[in-house]
Design a protein around this motif. Structure first.
Motif, PDB file in Angstrom:
ATOM      1  N   PHE A  11       0.831  -1.212   0.000  1.00 43.02           N
ATOM      2  CA  PHE A  11       0.000   0.000   0.000  1.00 43.02           C
ATOM      3  C   PHE A  11       0.864   1.261   0.000  1.00 43.02           C
ATOM      4  O   PHE A  11       0.574   2.244  -0.685  1.00 43.02           O
ATOM      5  CB  PHE A  11      -0.925  -0.004   1.220  1.00 43.02           C
ATOM      6  N   ILE A  12       1.939   1.268   0.771  1.00 38.75           N
ATOM      7  CA  ILE A  12       2.873   2.390   0.800  1.00 38.75           C
ATOM      8  C   ILE A  12       4.272   1.835   1.000  1.00 38.75           C
ATOM      9  O   ILE A  12       4.472   0.854   1.727  1.00 38.75           O
ATOM     10  CB  ILE A  12       2.499   3.413   1.894  1.00 38.75           C
ATOM     11  N   ASP A  13       5.237   2.427   0.361  1.00 39.17           N
ATOM     12  CA  ASP A  13       6.623   1.967   0.423  1.00 39.17           C
ATOM     13  C   ASP A  13       7.504   3.117   0.874  1.00 39.17           C
ATOM     14  O   ASP A  13       7.114   4.297   0.792  1.00 39.17           O
ATOM     15  CB  ASP A  13       7.056   1.459  -0.960  1.00 39.17           C
ATOM     16  N   ASP A  14       8.696   2.774   1.347  1.00 40.81           N
ATOM     17  CA  ASP A  14       9.643   3.824   1.740  1.00 40.81           C
ATOM     18  C   ASP A  14       9.938   4.772   0.577  1.00 40.81           C
ATOM     19  O   ASP A  14      10.225   5.959   0.783  1.00 40.81           O
ATOM     20  CB  ASP A  14      10.956   3.201   2.236  1.00 40.81           C
ATOM     21  N   PHE A  15       9.852   4.255  -0.625  1.00 40.61           N
ATOM     22  CA  PHE A  15      10.115   5.077  -1.802  1.00 40.61           C
ATOM     23  C   PHE A  15       9.057   6.168  -1.974  1.00 40.61           C
ATOM     24  O   PHE A  15       9.321   7.217  -2.568  1.00 40.61           O
ATOM     25  CB  PHE A  15      10.146   4.176  -3.049  1.00 40.61           C
ATOM     26  N   ASP A  16       7.859   5.921  -1.429  1.00 41.21           N
ATOM     27  CA  ASP A  16       6.758   6.886  -1.595  1.00 41.21           C
ATOM     28  C   ASP A  16       6.821   8.047  -0.619  1.00 41.21           C
ATOM     29  O   ASP A  16       6.178   9.076  -0.841  1.00 41.21           O
ATOM     30  CB  ASP A  16       5.415   6.181  -1.414  1.00 41.21           C
ATOM     31  N   LEU A  17       7.527   7.896   0.469  1.00 39.08           N
ATOM     32  CA  LEU A  17       7.495   8.902   1.533  1.00 39.08           C
ATOM     33  C   LEU A  17       8.131  10.215   1.067  1.00 39.08           C
ATOM     34  O   LEU A  17       9.184  10.239   0.420  1.00 39.08           O
ATOM     35  CB  LEU A  17       8.225   8.382   2.766  1.00 39.08           C
ATOM     36  N   ARG A  18       7.477  11.325   1.417  1.00 43.12           N
ATOM     37  CA  ARG A  18       7.990  12.656   1.117  1.00 43.12           C
ATOM     38  C   ARG A  18       7.958  13.495   2.392  1.00 43.12           C
ATOM     39  O   ARG A  18       6.970  13.490   3.134  1.00 43.12           O
ATOM     40  CB  ARG A  18       7.147  13.331   0.023  1.00 43.12           C
ATOM     41  N   TYR A  19       9.073  14.230   2.622  1.00 39.46           N
ATOM     42  CA  TYR A  19       9.221  15.058   3.811  1.00 39.46           C
ATOM     43  C   TYR A  19       9.401  16.519   3.386  1.00 39.46           C
ATOM     44  O   TYR A  19       9.934  16.809   2.316  1.00 39.46           O
ATOM     45  CB  TYR A  19      10.434  14.603   4.637  1.00 39.46           C
ATOM     46  N   HIS A  20       8.944  17.412   4.239  1.00 46.00           N
ATOM     47  CA  HIS A  20       9.160  18.841   3.982  1.00 46.00           C
ATOM     48  C   HIS A  20      10.662  19.151   4.016  1.00 46.00           C
ATOM     49  O   HIS A  20      11.360  18.769   4.967  1.00 46.00           O
ATOM     50  CB  HIS A  20       8.445  19.700   5.028  1.00 46.00           C
ATOM     51  N   ASN A  21      11.110  19.850   3.005  1.00 45.36           N
ATOM     52  CA  ASN A  21      12.522  20.241   2.941  1.00 45.36           C
ATOM     53  C   ASN A  21      12.654  21.667   3.459  1.00 45.36           C
ATOM     54  O   ASN A  21      12.048  22.594   2.913  1.00 45.36           O
ATOM     55  CB  ASN A  21      13.026  20.155   1.495  1.00 45.36           C
ATOM     56  N   LEU A  22      13.399  21.872   4.527  1.00 43.25           N
ATOM     57  CA  LEU A  22      13.597  23.182   5.131  1.00 43.25           C
ATOM     58  C   LEU A  22      15.025  23.657   4.868  1.00 43.25           C
ATOM     59  O   LEU A  22      15.981  22.896   5.057  1.00 43.25           O
ATOM     60  CB  LEU A  22      13.337  23.123   6.635  1.00 43.25           C
ATOM     61  N   VAL A  23      15.160  24.901   4.427  1.00 49.82           N
ATOM     62  CA  VAL A  23      16.478  25.473   4.173  1.00 49.82           C
ATOM     63  C   VAL A  23      16.710  26.622   5.143  1.00 49.82           C
ATOM     64  O   VAL A  23      15.780  27.334   5.540  1.00 49.82           O
ATOM     65  CB  VAL A  23      16.613  25.963   2.713  1.00 49.82           C
ATOM     66  N   LYS A  24      17.953  26.827   5.507  1.00 53.00           N
ATOM     67  CA  LYS A  24      18.335  27.860   6.459  1.00 53.00           C
ATOM     68  C   LYS A  24      18.604  29.153   5.697  1.00 53.00           C
ATOM     69  O   LYS A  24      19.503  29.221   4.861  1.00 53.00           O
ATOM     70  CB  LYS A  24      19.582  27.403   7.221  1.00 53.00           C
ATOM     71  N   VAL A  25      17.810  30.185   5.985  1.00 52.53           N
ATOM     72  CA  VAL A  25      17.913  31.456   5.275  1.00 52.53           C
ATOM     73  C   VAL A  25      18.362  32.534   6.251  1.00 52.53           C
ATOM     74  O   VAL A  25      17.791  32.666   7.338  1.00 52.53           O
ATOM     75  CB  VAL A  25      16.558  31.846   4.646  1.00 52.53           C
ATOM     76  N   PRO A  26      19.412  33.330   5.899  1.00 54.64           N
ATOM     77  CA  PRO A  26      19.823  34.423   6.781  1.00 54.64           C
ATOM     78  C   PRO A  26      18.719  35.457   6.919  1.00 54.64           C
ATOM     79  O   PRO A  26      18.065  35.818   5.941  1.00 54.64           O
ATOM     80  CB  PRO A  26      21.065  35.013   6.092  1.00 54.64           C
ATOM     81  N   LEU A  27      18.504  35.937   8.121  1.00 53.97           N
ATOM     82  CA  LEU A  27      17.470  36.924   8.412  1.00 53.97           C
ATOM     83  C   LEU A  27      18.141  38.251   8.742  1.00 53.97           C
ATOM     84  O   LEU A  27      18.650  38.439   9.842  1.00 53.97           O
ATOM     85  CB  LEU A  27      16.605  36.462   9.593  1.00 53.97           C
ATOM     86  N   PRO A  28      18.176  39.198   7.790  1.00 50.60           N
ATOM     87  CA  PRO A  28      18.845  40.471   8.056  1.00 50.60           C
ATOM     88  C   PRO A  28      18.102  41.275   9.115  1.00 50.60           C
ATOM     89  O   PRO A  28      16.877  41.158   9.267  1.00 50.60           O
ATOM     90  CB  PRO A  28      18.813  41.184   6.699  1.00 50.60           C
ATOM     91  N   SER A  29      18.847  42.094   9.828  1.00 50.41           N
ATOM     92  CA  SER A  29      18.272  42.898  10.906  1.00 50.41           C
ATOM     93  C   SER A  29      17.649  44.153  10.303  1.00 50.41           C
ATOM     94  O   SER A  29      18.305  45.182  10.151  1.00 50.41           O
ATOM     95  CB  SER A  29      19.361  43.265  11.920  1.00 50.41           C
ATOM     96  N   THR A  30      16.388  44.083   9.946  1.00 51.15           N
ATOM     97  CA  THR A  30      15.722  45.196   9.277  1.00 51.15           C
ATOM     98  C   THR A  30      14.747  45.926  10.192  1.00 51.15           C
ATOM     99  O   THR A  30      14.151  46.909   9.792  1.00 51.15           O
ATOM    100  CB  THR A  30      14.941  44.695   8.048  1.00 51.15           C
ATOM    101  N   ARG A  31      14.567  45.456  11.399  1.00 53.65           N
ATOM    102  CA  ARG A  31      13.626  46.091  12.300  1.00 53.65           C
ATOM    103  C   ARG A  31      14.290  47.253  13.030  1.00 53.65           C
ATOM    104  O   ARG A  31      15.476  47.217  13.327  1.00 53.65           O
ATOM    105  CB  ARG A  31      13.090  45.067  13.293  1.00 53.65           C
ATOM    106  N   ALA A  32      13.495  48.275  13.327  1.00 51.70           N
ATOM    107  CA  ALA A  32      14.025  49.452  14.008  1.00 51.70           C
ATOM    108  C   ALA A  32      13.077  49.865  15.121  1.00 51.70           C
ATOM    109  O   ALA A  32      11.870  49.624  15.060  1.00 51.70           O
ATOM    110  CB  ALA A  32      14.222  50.605  13.022  1.00 51.70           C
ATOM    111  N   VAL A  33      13.651  50.502  16.149  1.00 51.73           N
ATOM    112  CA  VAL A  33      12.868  51.026  17.255  1.00 51.73           C
ATOM    113  C   VAL A  33      13.363  52.440  17.553  1.00 51.73           C
ATOM    114  O   VAL A  33      14.563  52.700  17.539  1.00 51.73           O
ATOM    115  CB  VAL A  33      12.974  50.129  18.511  1.00 51.73           C
ATOM    116  N   MET A  34      12.429  53.343  17.773  1.00 50.59           N
ATOM    117  CA  MET A  34      12.760  54.723  18.112  1.00 50.59           C
ATOM    118  C   MET A  34      12.267  55.022  19.523  1.00 50.59           C
ATOM    119  O   MET A  34      11.089  54.832  19.838  1.00 50.59           O
ATOM    120  CB  MET A  34      12.131  55.692  17.116  1.00 50.59           C
ATOM    121  N   PHE A  35      13.175  55.479  20.394  1.00 51.72           N
ATOM    122  CA  PHE A  35      12.835  55.918  21.742  1.00 51.72           C
ATOM    123  C   PHE A  35      12.657  57.437  21.717  1.00 51.72           C
ATOM    124  O   PHE A  35      13.588  58.165  21.377  1.00 51.72           O
ATOM    125  CB  PHE A  35      13.931  55.536  22.732  1.00 51.72           C
TER     126      PHE A  35
END
Length: 430
Positions: A234-258
């Protein structure tokens, strides 16, 4: 005779594209007119559109005309008063001496009015803030791209159970079973049709040993096909699919004003009004130009507290003056909520400069040791017409130590608000 045909789809003076071309062509003159308008209106009216007046000499349009030379035949309109060879008398009282000049009125001649048109709220703010920015924001974005986050990038054949995509796996299993058992199912259908035909012959009385042998052979073959189809997993190891996650740099674009404002007793109502107007202009600038920005409002007298916008601008609470309390609270909020690795941090402080001598020394120490190493930019505005006091002198040391991050300006009246604001946040050339 030259004929010029306008084939534009939009009628004259009805084209948005033509309006934008006009604004681009006379951008310099419009910006100068906007700057003059800003000086004549209150901060509360900054967000409204306005009428712009341009001298007629600055809005001359290019025209098509014949060049010199060539053979030209011209037909001029006639008149009822003069004939060929007549002399034209001077107009009475010197009325024909010429106009008073463009843009001016005169009782003795004709002139041309200035060109006046309306610009919208969005266009007014574009011209007002187009060359302003938060200092050092770009440098921070490029330097501190150290945090990361994971994004989905398709599917992979291997992974952990928590990343299994059940729907995609079952779809692959179903497709595999169809592909591997397609010929067998087709043959099974053919056998069923043949068996049905044999049954019809038997019902018609056409029975013999050969037909029975053929029927038994078909039944045996059908059972073998069904047995083989049943062995397909009914299902084989060949059929299995997993979500592929990649590591993406997150630049510091947020700002705060006091926004830090002194509300002590030495701050008269006129001084507080100037400070409020400065912060209103700053708040408007930040919200318009930077979509992802937090604004923290801190007001202080002998003690400091973080408040909302309404309380910051309109509360009547007052008292003595201890400026260091506001700086302590600013450093505390930064430590608790705004990691310098993830946030661009800016501080704008408004005060009349009146403070205890010992506390002014403490303020300079707090800035140099706790706040300035963490912030991108610190702008201090001192409001008042008297001589600078001890807080200004102590802040001079901070400005010397951090020349690119610390700026100081003084305000004497409301007319200086916008020039000082532009001086503090003017876009620096790279």
């Amino acid at each position: 005779m030259t004929h010029i045909i306008d084939r534009r789809l939009n009628g004259k003076n009805k084209s948005t594209v033509n309006r934008q071309r006009f604004l681009d062509r006379y951008k310099k003159h419009i910006k100068e007119a906007v700057n003059q308008t800003i000086k004549q209106r209150s901060i509360q009216d900054m967000e409204q559109g306005t009428e712009i007046s341009l001298p007629s000499r600055d809005v001359s349009e290019p025209i098509f005309h014949h060049g010199p030379g060539g053979v030209n035949t011209r037909v001029h309109p006639g008149n009822k008063e003069f004939h060929q060879g007549d002399h034209i008398a001077r107009p009475p009282s010197g009325g024909g001496a010429g106009g008073a000049g463009e843009g001016k009125a005169s009782n003795q001649g004709e002139g041309m009015d200035d060109f006046v048109f309306q610009i919208s709220q969005e266009e007014f703010l574009d011209y007002m803030f187009e060359d302003l920015e938060l200092p050092n924001l770009i440098r921070k974005q490029l330097k501190d791209a150290t945090s990361f986050e994971y994004h989905r990038a398709g599917f992979t054949n291997s992974g952990t159970p928590d990343k299994l995509n059940v729907v995609r796996s079952l779809r692959n299993a179903h497709a595999r079973r169809i592909a591997l058992g397609g010929k067998k199912r087709k043959r099974a259908k053919e056998i069923l049709m043949q068996l049905k035909a044999l049954e019809e012959e038997q019902e018609a009385g056409k029975t013999n040993d050969d037909l029975e042998v053929i029927r038994n052979a078909l039944i045996q073959e059908l059972e073998e096909l069904r047995h083989k189809l049943g062995k397909l997993p009914f299902i084989d190891d060949f059929d299995l699919r997993y979500h592929n996650l990649v590591k993406v740099p997150l630049p510091s674009t947020r700002a705060v004003m006091f926004c830090v404002m002194d509300v002590s007793g030495s701050m008269t109502q006129a001084i507080k009004d100037i400070a409020k107007r400065f912060f209103i202009l700053l708040f408007l600038f930040l919200k318009r130009n930077y979509k992802q920005i937090d604004v923290v409002f801190i007001r202080h007298h002998t003690t400091a507290q973080e408040v909302d916008e309404e309380t910051f601008f309109y509360s009547r609470e007052t008292g003595g003056t201890i400026v260091s309390s506001a700086l302590d609270l600013t450093a505390e909020v930064i430590e608790q909520r705004y990691n310098p690795a993830d946030w661009n941090i800016y501080v704008a402080q408004a005060s009349d400069g009146d403070n205890w001598d010992d506390d002014s020394i403490k303020c300079a120490k707090l800035l140099m040791e706790k706040i300035m190493p963490l912030v991108q930019y610190f702008a201090y505005v001192e409001i008042g017409s008297r001589f600078h006091q001890n807080l200004w002198e102590e802040y001079k040391q901070v400005a010397t130590t951090f020349p690119d991050q610390f700026a100081m300006q003084d305000l004497t009246d409301a007319a200086d608000i916008y020039p000082v604001f532009r001086e503090l946040f003017e876009r620096k050339e790279a």
